[in-house]
Write an enzyme that holds these catalytic residues in place. Structure first.
Site, PDB file in Angstrom:
ATOM      1  N   ASP A  51      37.124  24.131 109.371  1.00  0.00           N
ATOM      2  CA  ASP A  51      38.126  24.267 108.291  1.00  0.00           C
ATOM      3  C   ASP A  51      37.765  25.338 107.267  1.00  0.00           C
ATOM      4  OD1 ASP A  51      39.401  22.174 109.469  1.00  0.00           O
ATOM      5  OD2 ASP A  51      38.712  20.665 108.032  1.00  0.00           O
ATOM      6  N   HIS A 256      17.253  47.239 107.545  1.00  0.00           N
ATOM      7  CA  HIS A 256      18.362  46.391 107.093  1.00  0.00           C
ATOM      8  C   HIS A 256      17.886  44.975 106.784  1.00  0.00           C
ATOM      9  CE1 HIS A 256      21.483  49.278 109.071  1.00  0.00           C
ATOM     10  NE2 HIS A 256      21.036  49.723 107.918  1.00  0.00           N
ATOM     11  N   HIS A 363      15.952  57.482 110.417  1.00  0.00           N
ATOM     12  CA  HIS A 363      17.416  57.456 110.265  1.00  0.00           C
ATOM     13  C   HIS A 363      17.912  58.796 109.745  1.00  0.00           C
ATOM     14  CE1 HIS A 363      17.131  56.930 105.843  1.00  0.00           C
ATOM     15  NE2 HIS A 363      16.197  56.021 106.066  1.00  0.00           N
ATOM     16  N   HIS A 367      25.867  59.466 105.522  1.00  0.00           N
ATOM     17  CA  HIS A 367      27.051  59.128 106.327  1.00  0.00           C
ATOM     18  C   HIS A 367      28.253  59.260 105.411  1.00  0.00           C
ATOM     19  CE1 HIS A 367      26.848  55.227 104.200  1.00  0.00           C
ATOM     20  NE2 HIS A 367      25.547  55.252 104.456  1.00  0.00           N
ATOM     21  N   HIS A 374      30.145  52.796 106.223  1.00  0.00           N
ATOM     22  CA  HIS A 374      29.935  53.909 107.159  1.00  0.00           C
ATOM     23  C   HIS A 374      31.338  54.352 107.527  1.00  0.00           C
ATOM     24  CE1 HIS A 374      25.634  52.515 108.443  1.00  0.00           C
ATOM     25  NE2 HIS A 374      25.726  52.829 107.170  1.00  0.00           N
ATOM     26  N   GLU A 403      20.555  60.005 101.517  1.00  0.00           N
ATOM     27  CA  GLU A 403      19.609  58.892 101.501  1.00  0.00           C
ATOM     28  C   GLU A 403      18.360  59.086 102.361  1.00  0.00           C
ATOM     29  OE1 GLU A 403      20.943  55.350 103.646  1.00  0.00           O
ATOM     30  OE2 GLU A 403      22.912  56.250 103.876  1.00  0.00           O
ATOM     31  N   TYR A 407       8.889  55.467 105.653  1.00  0.00           N
ATOM     32  CA  TYR A 407       8.491  54.081 105.948  1.00  0.00           C
ATOM     33  C   TYR A 407       7.168  54.120 106.710  1.00  0.00           C
ATOM     34  CZ  TYR A 407      13.478  54.118 105.111  1.00  0.00           C
ATOM     35  OH  TYR A 407      14.718  54.368 104.556  1.00  0.00           O
ATOM     36  N   GLU A 426      18.948  56.577  97.634  1.00  0.00           N
ATOM     37  CA  GLU A 426      20.305  56.831  98.143  1.00  0.00           C
ATOM     38  C   GLU A 426      21.303  56.930  97.013  1.00  0.00           C
ATOM     39  OE1 GLU A 426      21.917  53.635 100.593  1.00  0.00           O
ATOM     40  OE2 GLU A 426      23.379  55.035 101.446  1.00  0.00           O
TER      41      GLU A 426
HETATM   42  N1  GLY Z   1      23.540  50.352 103.319  1.00  0.00           N
HETATM   43  C1  GLY Z   1      23.643  50.899 104.603  1.00  0.00           C
HETATM   44  C2  GLY Z   1      23.314  52.313 104.596  1.00  0.00           C
HETATM   45  O1  GLY Z   1      22.724  52.795 103.651  1.00  0.00           O
HETATM   46  O2  GLY Z   1      23.688  53.035 105.462  1.00  0.00           O
HETATM   47 MN    MN Z   2      24.051  54.433 103.237  1.00  0.00          MN
HETATM   48 MN    MN Z   3      22.614  51.973 101.724  1.00  0.00          MN
END
Ligand code: GLY
Ligand code: MN
Ligand code: MN
Length: 456
Positions: A51, A256, A363, A367, A374, A403, A407, A426
């Protein structure tokens, strides 16, 4: 007659002319493909448990074309002898509205959002097989989350239309995806969209400031998340743009990591990647700071490298450069920094050529940002049919994140003083004629400023 309050998740009064002109632009494109009928659903509702539904979030393409945020809604566009826009939405229902909230209903929705007409969504299964005949092409948004369910419903409607017309009228024989053309439309943000995104950026920055001010050894990640959420909602943001990342110590090396129960320890860095969604638009900020308010030597060394990489990418965020120029510049600065602190060996060019930096930077540097965090839009020159296309040039009105990060996971060959340092910085940028406007600098980014802020 009962006077209803406006629906609770209705955003500000829509700009009908703008919505109409977006639909007209899409209809013109459909004509350029030979004409036909477009069937565009909003996002489905999803059950969370008994529900109980997940908080509803409209589909971004649907919202871009309609401004309509209720669930169970479909947009039909007909590019034919006479263009038409038809909304199918929930009917008024006094009984159900007591439980689930007020709905527009077809009549008010057609007027308020500028459709040629609107109908009860319960009639969709009867109406669609009657609307399809006579149209040679069926357009829809195939590469969106509603995908599989949407396609099976469309198949059913086309089959029913084929059975009932028995060759007397054309049935769509070609199916075309609207995703790419809509992505191109959404990629350039107009002045109103930019205004919302600036506001979202300001709110998110304030949330980060508050979280930084509240941080200290002994607190949990979830306590900082609470400060973010409080700030977002206090300023009217409807939701988070994505699940907040609050990562203490080693957790910062998990890209993440969802805010959890971990406790910040003296000497830890804390990485927060969080942003609100305001009126359908995302913001996306990351800051990294010391739990105790003072960067250690190795933390500060890596922090300043990441910040320098971000400045290098910002400098190339302008219409004079292509999408990937900022990433290339950031990689160069990060790799140079890794060589200088001794985490990499050899020459800069070789370290870049062999991607030796990737264990520390895995990474990309940004984006597109918009209705989706994204956001849609090709990073290469359209059309998408050519696989190895060159990177596209940036254009005023595009919005992106910048960003870079570093790491460092524990490993035998890595000096222990760098272990578990995870840093990302970022910000969100609107491309302008001359360069870019950073819309999330309401939260400090220089290490000294962060330390000052945390001292109180
Ligand atoms: N928060 C996800 C990214 O920075 O792409
Ligand atoms: Mn991002
Ligand atoms: Mn982010």
């Amino acid at each position: 007659m009962t006077q209803y309050l406006p629906p609770p998740y209705s955003l500000q009064t829509p700009d009908i002319e703008k919505l109409k002109s977006r639909r007209a632009k899409l209809l013109a494109w459909m004509h350029s493909q030979g004409g036909g009928i477009a069937v565009i659903p909003s996002a489905p509702e999803r059950a969370r448990n008994r529900d109980n539904q997940y908080t509803y979030r409209h589909d971004s393409d649907f919202f871009y074309l309609t401004g309509f945020t209720e669930p169970n809604a479909w947009l039909i566009l007909i590019a034919g002898d006479q263009d038409q826009s038809i909304l199918f939405c929930l009917n008024k229902d006094e009984e159900l509205e007591i439980w689930h909230g007020v709905r527009w209903g077809p009549k008010a929705a057609a007027e308020h959002f500028g459709f040629d007409r609107a109908e009860d969504v319960d009639s969709l299964d009867q109406s669609l097989p009657k609307l399809l005949p006579g149209h040679p092409r069926l357009f829809t948004t195939m590469s969106r989350p509603a995908g599989p369910e949407l396609l099976s419903r469309l198949q059913l409607w086309v089959t029913q239309a084929t059975t009932t017309t028995r060759g007397a009228q054309a049935i769509p024989h070609q199916w075309l995806d609207l995703s790419e053309v809509l992505a191109e439309m959404r990629l350039i943000k107009d002045a109103d969209e930019q205004h919302i995104m600036r506001t979202a950026g300001r709110i998110s920055a304030e949330g980060h400031v508050r979280a930084m001010q509240c941080a200290q050894p002994g607190k949990h990640e979830f306590e900082l998340e609470a400060e973010l959420l409080y700030t977002f909602r206090k300023h009217g943001a409807q939701a988070v743009a994505y699940n907040s990342i609050v990562a203490a110590g080693a957790n910062a090396c998990i890209l993440h990591h969802a805010a959890g129960n971990s406790v910040m320890r003296d000497g830890d860095l804390v990485l927060i990647d969080a942003g609100c969604e305001l009126d359908g638009y995302a913001s996306d900020i990351t800051r990294t700071f010391p739990a105790n308010g003072k960067f250690s030597g190795p933390q500060r060394a890596l922090y300043d490298i990441v910040l320098e990489a971000q400045y290098a990418a910002i400098a190339l965020t302008s219409p004079a450069h292509h999408w990937n120029a900022g990433h290339d510049a950031a990689v160069r600065v990060l790799t140079q920094g890794l060589l200088e602190v001794g985490l990499l060996k050899g020459s800069l060019d070789e370290a870049i050529e062999t991607s030796a930096y990737r264990p520390f930077y895995m990474h990309r540097t940004g984006h597109w940002l918009g209705m989706d965090v994204h956001d849609v839009g090709s990073y290469r020159k359209p059309p998408a049919t050519h696989i190895e296309r060159p990177w596209r040039m940036l254009q005023a009105g595009m919005v992106l994140t910048i960003e870079p990060g570093l790491y460092v996971r524990p490993a035998e060959h890595i000096p222990e003083e760098f272990w578990n340092i995870g840093i990302r910085i970022e910000d969100d940028a609107i491309v302008t004629d001359q360069g870019c406007e950073l819309i999330t600098r309401g939260v400090p980014v220089e290490a000294d400023e962060i330390e000052r802020l945390m001292k109180g």
